[in-house]
Write an enzyme that holds these catalytic residues in place. Structure first.
Site, PDB file in Angstrom:
ATOM      1  N   HIS A 159      24.520  73.734  31.469  1.00 26.43           N
ATOM      2  CA  HIS A 159      23.374  74.624  31.737  1.00 26.43           C
ATOM      3  C   HIS A 159      23.521  75.997  31.085  1.00 26.43           C
ATOM      4  O   HIS A 159      22.564  76.753  31.007  1.00 26.43           O
ATOM      5  CB  HIS A 159      23.179  74.815  33.244  1.00 26.43           C
ATOM      6  CG  HIS A 159      22.801  73.557  33.949  1.00 26.43           C
ATOM      7  ND1 HIS A 159      21.682  72.829  33.614  1.00 26.43           N
ATOM      8  CD2 HIS A 159      23.415  72.866  34.950  1.00 26.43           C
ATOM      9  CE1 HIS A 159      21.613  71.746  34.386  1.00 26.43           C
ATOM     10  NE2 HIS A 159      22.654  71.742  35.200  1.00 26.43           N
TER      11      HIS A 159
ATOM     12  N   ASP B   8      24.264  63.576  32.513  1.00 28.53           N
ATOM     13  CA  ASP B   8      24.226  64.235  33.820  1.00 28.53           C
ATOM     14  C   ASP B   8      22.811  64.067  34.410  1.00 28.53           C
ATOM     15  O   ASP B   8      21.833  63.958  33.665  1.00 28.53           O
ATOM     16  CB  ASP B   8      24.561  65.722  33.651  1.00 28.53           C
ATOM     17  CG  ASP B   8      24.722  66.460  34.966  1.00 28.53           C
ATOM     18  OD1 ASP B   8      25.869  66.636  35.410  1.00 28.53           O
ATOM     19  OD2 ASP B   8      23.686  66.861  35.563  1.00 28.53           O
TER      20      ASP B   8
ATOM     21  N   HIS C  60      21.038  66.237  35.691  1.00 25.71           N
ATOM     22  CA  HIS C  60      20.217  67.400  35.354  1.00 25.71           C
ATOM     23  C   HIS C  60      20.131  67.587  33.840  1.00 25.71           C
ATOM     24  O   HIS C  60      21.092  67.322  33.128  1.00 25.71           O
ATOM     25  CB  HIS C  60      20.808  68.668  35.972  1.00 25.71           C
ATOM     26  CG  HIS C  60      21.001  68.589  37.457  1.00 25.71           C
ATOM     27  ND1 HIS C  60      22.194  68.182  38.030  1.00 25.71           N
ATOM     28  CD2 HIS C  60      20.158  68.847  38.489  1.00 25.71           C
ATOM     29  CE1 HIS C  60      22.073  68.205  39.355  1.00 25.71           C
ATOM     30  NE2 HIS C  60      20.850  68.596  39.655  1.00 25.71           N
TER      31      HIS C  60
ATOM     32  N   ASP D 150      26.379  62.759  38.822  1.00 24.92           N
ATOM     33  CA  ASP D 150      25.474  63.045  39.941  1.00 24.92           C
ATOM     34  C   ASP D 150      24.233  62.145  39.909  1.00 24.92           C
ATOM     35  O   ASP D 150      23.294  62.334  40.682  1.00 24.92           O
ATOM     36  CB  ASP D 150      25.090  64.535  39.998  1.00 24.92           C
ATOM     37  CG  ASP D 150      24.882  65.163  38.633  1.00 24.92           C
ATOM     38  OD1 ASP D 150      24.878  64.436  37.621  1.00 24.92           O
ATOM     39  OD2 ASP D 150      24.710  66.398  38.580  1.00 24.92           O
TER      40      ASP D 150
END
Ligand code: OKP
Ligand code: ZN
Length: 314
Positions: A135, A169, A171, A258
């Site tokens: 991120h 991931d 996200h 995740d």
């Protein structure tokens, strides 16, 4: 496969994040990586300590002002203090603590050590990076990320050939996308939750294709919450086709776990045995590959997930 790990991540130990104005327990815990290393210790995979690399590698991706800001703030704090900075941020989930700079630099060293291995020996390496990185943008922290480990390793590898990044991931890796958005020698491909309902909200839509020379070298595959193994695999195959077409010299996998059905902050329904299949599918590209740890917050099962993934890969 060589695993790169150091205990230096333990010093970064955030207690809280600020979510919708409330303090809630932080999920990006040191126990995550300890769960993975405990599970891998019984395997045949050698565990190496990272080498030391100059801060210059971090500056190759992040601005000097940003890196120095994190270093200075981190150095100004007492043990146990945490600070939610007002500058260079994407959110209030990513505090700075006294150990943050050292741990984040160690995570970069792990990624670079792995990158060096795959460059020199054309093999596969797994960097147990923590804190995660995907991120983090050129000059912004967020989503538990400070320095973009995968991007720094990619920048290093790109001196020796083209690089594809596959981000699995849950996200979207807004930081990695941001860093390489105008580059045609680095392909970024990501499978993640629909950003209109999940973090990072601001990016990860399929219309984001790159800019300038980089147009066509950024591909996002958002999937709905509740996505199961079979639906996930169809999209995974598509990303592998993109990567084959690009035909890179190296592959960097931003490996977040995740997507797991029981993850406390995820929202997909990927089951434990399926991680072996994901690993095997990606390994079928037969590329020198650096696996960089990103998210994954179901601490009890995290080690087993990583072991399945690695087993499928090898
Ligand atoms: C980091 B990585 C949950 C809301 C905050 C932030 C997610 C950061 C994920 N309390 N969500 O991509 O695994
Ligand atoms: Zn994640």
């Amino acid at each position: 496969m060589n695993v790169v790990y150091s205990r230096d991540h333990l010093i970064h130990n955030p207690q809280w994040e600020i979510f919708q104005g409330e303090r809630i327990p932080h999920v990006e815990r040191p126990e995550r990586i300890e769960s993975i290393i405990a599970s891998l210790k019984g395997s045949k995979h050698p565990i190496l300590s990272p080498g030391q690399f100059s801060t210059r590698y971090i500056y190759s991706v992040h601005t000097k002002n940003y890196v120095d800001y994190i270093k200075r703030l981190s150095g100004s704090l007492q043990e146990g203090q945490s600070l939610y900075p007002s500058y260079y941020i994407l959110d209030t989930y990513t505090p700075i603590l006294s150990g943050t700079y050292k741990a984040a630099k160690n995570a970069v060293n792990c990624a670079l050590t792995g990158a060096q291995l795959i460059r020199k020996e054309q093999q596969i390496a797994y960097a147990l990076c923590r804190p995660p990185g995907h991120h983090s943008e050129k000059d912004r922290l967020g989503g538990y990320c400070y320095f973009n480990n995968a991007a720094i390793a990619t920048e290093y590898l790109s001196q020796f050939g083209t690089v594809a990044i596959l981000d699995i991931d849950f996200h979207h890796g807004n930081g990695t996308q941001h860093i390489f958005y105008n580059r045609s020698d680095v392909l970024y491909v990501s499978i993640h939750a629909d950003p209109s309902v999940r973090y990072p909200y601001i990016s990860g839509f399929s219309s984001e294709n790159g800019t300038g020379e980089g147009l066509g070298f950024n591909k996002n595959y958002p999937l709905p919450l509740g996505t199961r193994n079979d639906g996930y695999r169809k999209t995974l195959q598509r990303t592998l086709t993109d990567i084959k077409k690009f035909s890179p010299s190296f592959l960097v996998v931003s490996a977040g776990f995740d997507t797991y059905i029981n993850d406390p902050i995820g929202g997909f329904n990927i089951t434990m045995p399926f991680y072996k299949i994901i690993g095997r599918d990606i390994a079928s590209l037969r590329l020198p590959t650096l696996i960089v740890q990103e998210g994954g917050y179901e601490i009890t099962d995290l080690g087993e997930i990583a072991s399945n993934f690695i087993e499928g890969f090898t």
